[in-house]
Structures are given as structure tokens and as C-alpha cells.
Design an enzyme around this catalytic site. Structure first.
Site, PDB file in Angstrom:
ATOM      1  N   GLU A 169       0.878  13.985   4.968  1.00  0.00           N
ATOM      2  CA  GLU A 169      -0.487  13.759   5.434  1.00  0.00           C
ATOM      3  C   GLU A 169      -0.671  13.920   6.944  1.00  0.00           C
ATOM      4  O   GLU A 169      -0.972  12.936   7.644  1.00  0.00           O
ATOM      5  CB  GLU A 169      -0.975  12.367   5.004  1.00  0.00           C
ATOM      6  CG  GLU A 169      -0.896  12.122   3.513  1.00  0.00           C
ATOM      7  CD  GLU A 169      -1.571  10.826   3.074  1.00  0.00           C
ATOM      8  OE1 GLU A 169      -1.937  10.023   3.950  1.00  0.00           O
ATOM      9  OE2 GLU A 169      -1.740  10.634   1.865  1.00  0.00           O
ATOM     10  N   GLU A 352       1.054  11.672  -4.418  1.00  0.00           N
ATOM     11  CA  GLU A 352       0.587  10.278  -4.361  1.00  0.00           C
ATOM     12  C   GLU A 352      -0.729  10.164  -5.096  1.00  0.00           C
ATOM     13  O   GLU A 352      -1.631  10.991  -4.908  1.00  0.00           O
ATOM     14  CB  GLU A 352       0.330   9.800  -2.915  1.00  0.00           C
ATOM     15  CG  GLU A 352       1.568   9.532  -2.114  1.00  0.00           C
ATOM     16  CD  GLU A 352       1.256   9.040  -0.704  1.00  0.00           C
ATOM     17  OE1 GLU A 352       0.195   8.420  -0.484  1.00  0.00           O
ATOM     18  OE2 GLU A 352       2.096   9.289   0.179  1.00  0.00           O
TER      19      GLU A 352
HETATM   20  C1  FCB Z   1      -1.511   7.313   1.936  1.00  0.00           C
HETATM   21  C2  FCB Z   1      -0.146   7.159   2.583  1.00  0.00           C
HETATM   22  C3  FCB Z   1       0.712   6.120   1.950  1.00  0.00           C
HETATM   23  C4  FCB Z   1      -0.059   4.919   1.481  1.00  0.00           C
HETATM   24  C5  FCB Z   1      -1.277   5.322   0.697  1.00  0.00           C
HETATM   25  C6  FCB Z   1      -2.087   4.169   0.178  1.00  0.00           C
HETATM   26  O1  FCB Z   1      -2.413   7.801   2.867  1.00  0.00           O
HETATM   27  O2  FCB Z   1       0.542   8.375   2.544  1.00  0.00           O
HETATM   28  O3  FCB Z   1       1.728   5.800   2.865  1.00  0.00           O
HETATM   29  O4  FCB Z   1      -0.328   4.089   2.529  1.00  0.00           O
HETATM   30  O5  FCB Z   1      -2.089   6.133   1.459  1.00  0.00           O
END
Ligand code: FCB
Length: 444
Positions: A169, A352
Site C-alpha cells: 500500500e 487483504e
Molecule cells: C491496511 C493495512 C493493514 C491493516 C488494514 C486494516 O491498510 O495494510 O496493515 O492495518 O489496513
């Protein structure tokens, strides 16, 4: 309650990878075993972290890694996505720190011994503080430091890594860290934010050929987050498109098109990043995979007087998670199809996806049906995208366990495993049991 997918879903094939994700600073602890990172410094700055906490102990994963590996195995996961702590692995002179290397070798070996695939992210936001003192990501030299770190580490870890992601990210590192100031290192400058983004992407591109050379059997890519932008009326369309370019496309377009989106030209000259000749050729290094992180969407309306020319439109009637993010799974399908149409994507992993919920531990159990429902909706959303032709190969739940949620401290729980921070006990939540059952059913 169970998770279910249509019987012919690609997600149910044995080749599809189910995994759980974490990051170093959020779970490891052991402050004494590493150099200071920008997150240590940020946590020590009053007012930055909602509960005044820090990552000194976190989930104490550094001492409990063997149990955590067994836990991942007990959840029938095919893969573990973790990040490496740069300040644990490198000293200020740019040499490897042997203790840090030994820790990750041990951890990765234990995962491999159980047949769990290792998805490693080199940079999940914990920049060594000494590099921040030289300008951090605003300093072009940091991109070259990153290449050096990637080089030494990928040599040291050899065949223990199945997949390397350079960055997690870069939007968050650059925008939240250098432009909005709500993440470490906490700067508030558009110029710094845009320049940091460029240097992060450069760092990614510089590291890719090095990783490829040192780990020829691993696959190599990058993890980007996307928050799809929606407009309610045609009059809001232009502002919404600008936001999409600025917050989302800025980080993916250069990887494929060797340029920044058109919104670049609307920025004051001073905020446009300095790009040297050849940078885009470095940034557009071929990718083996793209990691997509998705949590929510945002709705925009045009407002010429607002900073960036838009306002966010709250969705009070929609469901939200405990961190205030709207639950809107169709945006994940839409995002994947849109990316697939815009860019020549390599195979995609959802690296994620998950939800913070106000979990209650009752009689030793966490019956998180709300989170389970979030997973149900989003797994179906991924399935729909696959049916529409997007090549999604895997899905990682964020997160294996509750952990340090950045500026929110320990107040927000994203785990499929509950962590009792007083005892460090791990308790698998209902969502974790359901993901385990789904994954296990698919393996037969
Ligand atoms: C993302 C991050 C991760 C976590 C989630 C909720 O942006 O990559 O580390 O904090 O959000």
C-alpha cells in the site's frame, strides 16, 4: 454459521490459495531486537495513536511464532502473508543484522515444514528512523537503500520465500504518512506526499530485477490498496474521477502505462513530483502478480471550495464496520473488473480483506457473526469477478489475529483470531472457524 460458495466456484478448487495476513510492526513486538522505526517514533509522539499505545510488545509474535505457525496450520490455511521488519534486518551501515535474519529463517522454515506457502512483503510501513532523518521517502536515496535491503535479504532468505511483494500500500505510506499526516512519519505536505509516492514506486521498480535474480523460483509483485470512488450524480462525476486518479490510479497506472494519471496536471507545479528520465521504465518492471487490498468504497460529491475539490458523502443508512468503513461488497467485484479492463494485469491475489468489529469475548468464545457475514459477502464478490474473467488466484484474510491497528492502536480488532492482550492468549473466532472449514472443504 458457515461460509458457502457456489459448488463450481474457482475459489473452491485446490489450486486457489487461502491465507491469512499480518505485518511485522503490527504483531512482532520485541522493540529491543530492532532499530527504531518511524512507527516507534510516531507512537512516542503524544496524540498520534488513539489509545496512546505502541508496538513494543504487540502480539509478542517474536516469542510466540512457533505457536502462531501451528495456529495458521490449524486454520487449514495454504499461505501466510507476513512482512519483514527492515529495522530488524538491517543496521545503519547497510549491513544485515544476523539476529533478525535468524528469526525470519526460523519462522519461514517452520511454515515451509508444514507446507504453508510464504508470501513476504518487504516493506509494510516500518521505515528505519535513521532513513527518515535523511528525508525518508522524500529522499530519492531511500529508493536505492530499499533496493540494497531487498538485495541482501533476498540473498539471505534464499528459497524460503514463495512470493515477494516489494511494498504494501504505497498510498498509505505516501499519502497518509507524508501528505495527510495521520500515519508515520506524520508530515502534512502535498509536495512531500507526491514525491514520496514517486520514490516508493521507484523503490519497487529498482527492487524487482534484484528479487528476480536472487529468488528465481519465487514470484514477485506489489500490493496496492484500492478504495473505489462512487458518484451519485453526473455533476459529481468529474470530481469523483479526479479522486479515483489521485488516490487509486496514481499507484497502479505507472506500473503499466509508464505515466501518472491526468490529475497530475491539475496540481500546482510545486506539488508535481520530480521524475528523472528513465524512472517510469524502472517502475514498469514486469510483475508476476498484483496484490489487491480492499476494505470499503467512498462516495464523493463535487465541491470547488473543498481541498482537492470534493467532499465525501456519508452513507448513514448503510452498514459500517467498527472502524467506520462502509460495508459494500459489490465495490470489490467492480474494482477487480475495472482493473482487469484498464490494465494488462498479471494474476491477482486479494492480499487483504476483512473487517474490524466490536468483538465480545463471552465464555471463552467470540461469536463474530458480523465479520463472518462480511467474509461471506466479499468471497462471493471475488467469485463474481472470477466469473467475469478476472484471474484471481488467492484470498488472504486481514488479519490472522487482532493486532496494532496503526493510529487506532489496539482499539480496533481485525483478527479472525482474538488476542487477549493481557495474557497473549489466542482464541479462534467464529469467522476463523468458518474460514478454516471453507478452506479445508476445498482441499479434499
Ligand atoms: C491496511 C493495512 C493493514 C491493516 C488494514 C486494516 O491498510 O495494510 O496493515 O492495518 O489496513
Amino acid at each position: 454459521m458457515k461460509l458457502s460458495l457456489p459448488a463450481d466456484s474457482r475459489l473452491l478448487t485446490p489450486e486457489f490459495i487461502f491465507g491469512v495476513a499480518t505485518s511485522s510492526f503490527q504483531i512482532e513486538g520485541d522493540r529491543a531486537g530492532r532499530l527504531e522505526s518511524i512507527w516507534d517514533r510516531f507512537c512516542a509522539t503524544p496524540g498520534k495513536i488513539r489509545d496512546g499505545s505502541n508496538g513494543d510488545i504487540a502480539c509478542d509474535h517474536i516469542n510466540r511464532w512457533a505457536d502462531d505457525v501451528a495456529l495458521i496450520d490449524s486454520l487449514a490455511m495454504d499461505a501466510f502473508r507476513l512482512s519483514l521488519s527492515w529495522p530488524r534486518l538491517m543496521d545503519e551501515q547497510g549491513r544485515l543484522r544476523e539476529q533478525g535474519v535468524a528469526f525470519y529463517r526460523q519462522l519461514l522454515s517452520a511454515l515451509k515444514a508444514r507446507g504453508i506457502k510464504t508470501f513476504v512483503t518487504l516493506y509494510h510501513w516500518d521505515l528505519p528512523q535513521y532513513l527518515e532523518e535523511r528525508g525518508g521517502w522524500v529522499n530519492r536515496g531511500t529508493a536505492y537503500q530499499f533496493r540494497h535491503y531487498a538485495d541482501l535479504v533476498s540473498q539471505a532468505l534464499g528459497e524460503l520465500v514463495d512470493s515477494y511483494a516489494t511494498l504494501n500500500e504505497p498510498f498509505c505510506s505516501a499519502f497518509l504518512g507524508y501528505e495527510a499526516g495521520i500515519h508515520a512519519p506524520g508530515h502534512q505536505s502535498q509536495q512531500m506526499g507526491r514525491q514520496a509516492a514517486h520514490h516508493l514506486l521507484l523503490a519497487h521498480g529498482l527492487a524487482m530485477p534484484v528479487l528476480r535474480q536472487n529468488a528465481p523460483h519465487a514470484s514477485h509483485g506489489i500490493v496496492l490498496n484500492f478504495t473505489p470512488c462512487y458518484a451519485n450524480t453526473p455533476a459529481d462525476q468529474a470530481a469523483t474521477q479526479w479522486a479515483d486518479e489521485y488516490f487509486n490510479q496514481w499507484y497502479i497506472k505507472p506500473l503499466f502505462d509508464r505515466s501518472y494519471p491526468a490529475c497530475l496536471h491539475s496540481l500546482p507545479g510545486s506539488a508535481q513530483p520530480v521524475v528523472e528520465a528513465g524512472d517510469f521504465d524502472i517502475i514498469a518492471a514486469p510483475l508476476d502478480f498484483l496484490g489487491v487490498n480492499f476494505y470499503t468504497r467512498q462516495v464523493y460529491r463535487s465541491d470547488a471550495n473543498a481541498p482537492y475539490g470534493h467532499q465525501l458523502v456519508a452513507q448513514p443508512d448503510a452498514p459500517h464496520t467498527d472502524i467506520g468503513w462502509e460495508i459494500y461488497a459489490p465495490a470489490l467485484t467492480g474494482l477487480l473488473i475495472d482493473l482487469h479492463q484498464r490494465y494488462p494485469l498479471p494474476p491477482v491475489y486479494i492480499t487483504e480483506n476483512g473487517a474490524a468489529m466490536a468483538d465480545q469475548l463471552v465464555d471463552g468464545q467470540v461469536n463474530d457473526l458480523d465479520r463472518l457475514d462480511y467474509y461471506q459477502q466479499h468471497l462471493l464478490a471475488v467469485d463474481s469477478a472470477v466469473r467475469a474473467g478476472v484471474d484471481v488466484r488467492g484470498y488472504f484474510a486481514w488479519s490472522l489475529m487482532d493486532n496494532f491497528e496503526w493510529a487506532e492502536g489496539y482499539l480496533k480488532r481485525f483478527g479472525i483470531v482474538y488476542v487477549d492482550y493481557r495474557t497473549q492468549q489466542r482464541i479462534v473466532k467464529a469467522s476463523g472457524l468458518a474460514l478454516r472449514d471453507l478452506s479445508a472443504s476445498r482441499r479434499r
